[in-house]
Scaffold this motif. Structure first.
Motif, PDB file in Angstrom:
ATOM      1  N   MET A  53       0.972  -1.169  -0.111  1.00 50.17           N
ATOM      2  CA  MET A  53      -0.089   0.070   0.110  1.00 50.17           C
ATOM      3  C   MET A  53       0.901   1.322  -0.113  1.00 50.17           C
ATOM      4  SD  MET A  53      -3.146   0.782   2.655  1.00 50.17           S
ATOM      5  CE  MET A  53      -3.068   2.105   3.600  1.00 50.17           C
ATOM      6  N   ASN A  54       0.695   2.107  -0.959  1.00 48.71           N
ATOM      7  CA  ASN A  54       1.417   3.315  -0.907  1.00 48.71           C
ATOM      8  C   ASN A  54       0.582   4.484  -0.419  1.00 48.71           C
ATOM      9  OD1 ASN A  54       3.454   5.055  -1.668  1.00 48.71           O
ATOM     10  ND2 ASN A  54       3.510   4.909  -3.809  1.00 48.71           N
ATOM     11  N   ILE A  55       1.013   4.988   0.704  1.00 49.29           N
ATOM     12  CA  ILE A  55       0.190   6.019   1.076  1.00 49.29           C
ATOM     13  C   ILE A  55       0.905   7.491   0.854  1.00 49.29           C
ATOM     14  CG2 ILE A  55       1.428   5.775   3.500  1.00 49.29           C
ATOM     15  CD1 ILE A  55      -1.294   6.518   5.011  1.00 49.29           C
ATOM     16  N   SER A  56       0.137   8.275   0.561  1.00 49.52           N
ATOM     17  CA  SER A  56       0.603   9.729   0.215  1.00 49.52           C
ATOM     18  C   SER A  56       1.109  10.443   1.301  1.00 49.52           C
ATOM     19  CB  SER A  56      -0.498  10.667  -0.375  1.00 49.52           C
ATOM     20  OG  SER A  56      -1.198  11.113   0.462  1.00 49.52           O
ATOM     21  N   ASP A  57       2.040  11.445   1.179  1.00 52.58           N
ATOM     22  CA  ASP A  57       2.486  12.447   2.279  1.00 52.58           C
ATOM     23  C   ASP A  57       1.215  12.999   3.092  1.00 52.58           C
ATOM     24  OD1 ASP A  57       5.020  11.595   1.530  1.00 52.58           O
ATOM     25  OD2 ASP A  57       5.541  13.655   0.657  1.00 52.58           O
ATOM     26  N   ALA A  58       0.465  13.336   2.157  1.00 53.51           N
ATOM     27  CA  ALA A  58      -0.779  14.310   2.700  1.00 53.51           C
ATOM     28  C   ALA A  58      -1.677  13.363   3.614  1.00 53.51           C
ATOM     29  CB  ALA A  58      -1.685  14.743   1.685  1.00 53.51           C
ATOM     30  N   GLU A  59      -1.548  12.028   3.244  1.00 52.99           N
ATOM     31  CA  GLU A  59      -2.316  10.800   4.008  1.00 52.99           C
ATOM     32  C   GLU A  59      -1.660  10.818   5.265  1.00 52.99           C
ATOM     33  OE1 GLU A  59      -4.727   8.172   0.972  1.00 52.99           O
ATOM     34  OE2 GLU A  59      -2.657   8.135   0.738  1.00 52.99           O
ATOM     35  N   ILE A  60      -0.454  10.638   5.326  1.00 53.81           N
ATOM     36  CA  ILE A  60       0.435  10.600   6.523  1.00 53.81           C
ATOM     37  C   ILE A  60       0.283  11.703   7.414  1.00 53.81           C
ATOM     38  CG2 ILE A  60       2.751  10.345   7.551  1.00 53.81           C
ATOM     39  CD1 ILE A  60       3.409   8.944   5.107  1.00 53.81           C
ATOM     40  N   ILE A  61       0.420  12.912   6.888  1.00 55.35           N
ATOM     41  CA  ILE A  61       0.038  14.002   7.740  1.00 55.35           C
ATOM     42  C   ILE A  61      -1.314  13.985   8.620  1.00 55.35           C
ATOM     43  CG2 ILE A  61      -0.027  16.759   7.851  1.00 55.35           C
ATOM     44  CD1 ILE A  61       2.028  16.332   5.593  1.00 55.35           C
ATOM     45  N   SER A  62      -2.400  13.598   7.793  1.00 52.66           N
ATOM     46  CA  SER A  62      -3.611  13.745   8.191  1.00 52.66           C
ATOM     47  C   SER A  62      -4.208  12.621   9.082  1.00 52.66           C
ATOM     48  CB  SER A  62      -4.616  14.271   7.237  1.00 52.66           C
ATOM     49  OG  SER A  62      -4.637  12.997   6.212  1.00 52.66           O
ATOM     50  N   ALA A  63      -3.519  11.423   8.928  1.00 59.18           N
ATOM     51  CA  ALA A  63      -3.934  10.315   9.540  1.00 59.18           C
ATOM     52  C   ALA A  63      -3.743  10.355  11.152  1.00 59.18           C
ATOM     53  CB  ALA A  63      -2.936   9.148   9.119  1.00 59.18           C
ATOM     54  N   PRO A  64      -4.740   9.994  11.738  1.00 57.62           N
ATOM     55  CA  PRO A  64      -4.416  10.060  13.409  1.00 57.62           C
ATOM     56  C   PRO A  64      -3.199   9.197  13.706  1.00 57.62           C
ATOM     57  CG  PRO A  64      -6.582   9.321  12.696  1.00 57.62           C
ATOM     58  CD  PRO A  64      -6.034   9.534  11.514  1.00 57.62           C
ATOM     59  N   LYS A  65      -2.349   9.866  14.456  1.00 58.80           N
ATOM     60  CA  LYS A  65      -1.241   8.986  14.968  1.00 58.80           C
ATOM     61  C   LYS A  65      -1.108   9.386  16.487  1.00 58.80           C
ATOM     62  CE  LYS A  65       0.849  11.971  12.194  1.00 58.80           C
ATOM     63  NZ  LYS A  65      -0.233  12.345  11.301  1.00 58.80           N
ATOM     64  N   SER A  66      -0.248   8.280  17.147  1.00 61.50           N
ATOM     65  CA  SER A  66      -0.160   8.561  18.554  1.00 61.50           C
ATOM     66  C   SER A  66       1.208   7.923  18.904  1.00 61.50           C
ATOM     67  CB  SER A  66      -1.212   7.843  19.374  1.00 61.50           C
ATOM     68  OG  SER A  66      -1.286   6.492  19.187  1.00 61.50           O
ATOM     69  N   TYR A  67       1.555   8.194  20.076  1.00 60.97           N
ATOM     70  CA  TYR A  67       2.756   7.740  20.669  1.00 60.97           C
ATOM     71  C   TYR A  67       2.722   7.351  22.109  1.00 60.97           C
ATOM     72  CZ  TYR A  67       7.625   6.489  21.869  1.00 60.97           C
ATOM     73  OH  TYR A  67       8.863   6.045  22.066  1.00 60.97           O
ATOM     74  N   ASP A  68       2.911   6.379  22.787  1.00 66.48           N
ATOM     75  CA  ASP A  68       2.563   5.943  24.136  1.00 66.48           C
ATOM     76  C   ASP A  68       3.699   6.136  25.041  1.00 66.48           C
ATOM     77  OD1 ASP A  68       0.942   5.507  26.236  1.00 66.48           O
ATOM     78  OD2 ASP A  68       0.933   3.355  25.986  1.00 66.48           O
ATOM     79  N   GLY A  69       4.794   6.202  24.503  1.00 66.20           N
ATOM     80  CA  GLY A  69       6.184   6.251  25.270  1.00 66.20           C
ATOM     81  C   GLY A  69       6.435   7.391  26.085  1.00 66.20           C
ATOM     82  N   GLU A  70       7.395   7.086  27.047  1.00 65.18           N
ATOM     83  CA  GLU A  70       7.849   8.408  27.547  1.00 65.18           C
ATOM     84  C   GLU A  70       8.772   9.041  26.559  1.00 65.18           C
ATOM     85  OE1 GLU A  70       8.968   8.925  31.618  1.00 65.18           O
ATOM     86  OE2 GLU A  70       7.716   6.887  32.212  1.00 65.18           O
TER      87      GLU A  70
END
Length: 156
Positions: free
Chosen positions: A1-18
């Protein structure tokens, strides 16, 4: 699957580490946090890295922070979104366009950021970046002010 830069920017992302800073290997004047964000299912986004970098100045008014999303293309890491924070009167991008103060790189475009924040507002800049790129952090990184590097607030 080839995801665009815009899709990476807008996609929900999280990080749970300190989050904690370490010295940048090629320049000790900079501190850096780097991590791999996860999608909504808790799976790291392939080839995507987020980096928070700050120069450790003697006084806060000389700030330089960058908040960046990189993606791996082949063997090369490419910036797809970056917020660069410097004092509003400081030339921060040679152009085109020639830019002073905070600005954003989205791909090859550069846009000035005109919001009512200054160097002291590090946590607010971080929050603004997270909002722009749809990133949720469980833990905030430590404040760069008053730490072991001896940074001073402008009005101290």
């Amino acid at each position: 699957m080839n995801i665009s830069d815009a899709e990476i920017i807008s996609a929900p992302k999280s990080y749970d580490g300190e989050l904690s800073y370490s010295e940048k290997t090629n320049n000790r004047a900079f501190q850096v946090i780097s991590f791999r964000p996860e999608d909504e299912m808790g799976i790291t986004l392939p080839g995507v890295t987020i980096e928070i970098c700050l120069r450790t100045p003697l006084v806060i008014d000389e700030c330089k922070y960058t908040f960046t999303i990189f993606r791996l293309k082949g063997q090369k890491r490419e910036r797809i979104y970056q917020l660069e924070v410097v004092p509003s009167e400081k030339k921060s991008h040679n152009g085109p366009p020639k830019t002073y103060g905070p600005h954003v790189h989205i791909g090859d475009s550069v846009q000035e950021v005109n919001i009512d924040l200054c160097c002291e507002d590090y946590q607010d800049w971080l929050a603004w970046f997270c909002e722009q790129v749809n990133l949720t952090l469980t833990y905030e990184p430590p404040s760069p002010f008053g730490n072991k590097d001896g940074l001073q607030l402008a009005n101290d």
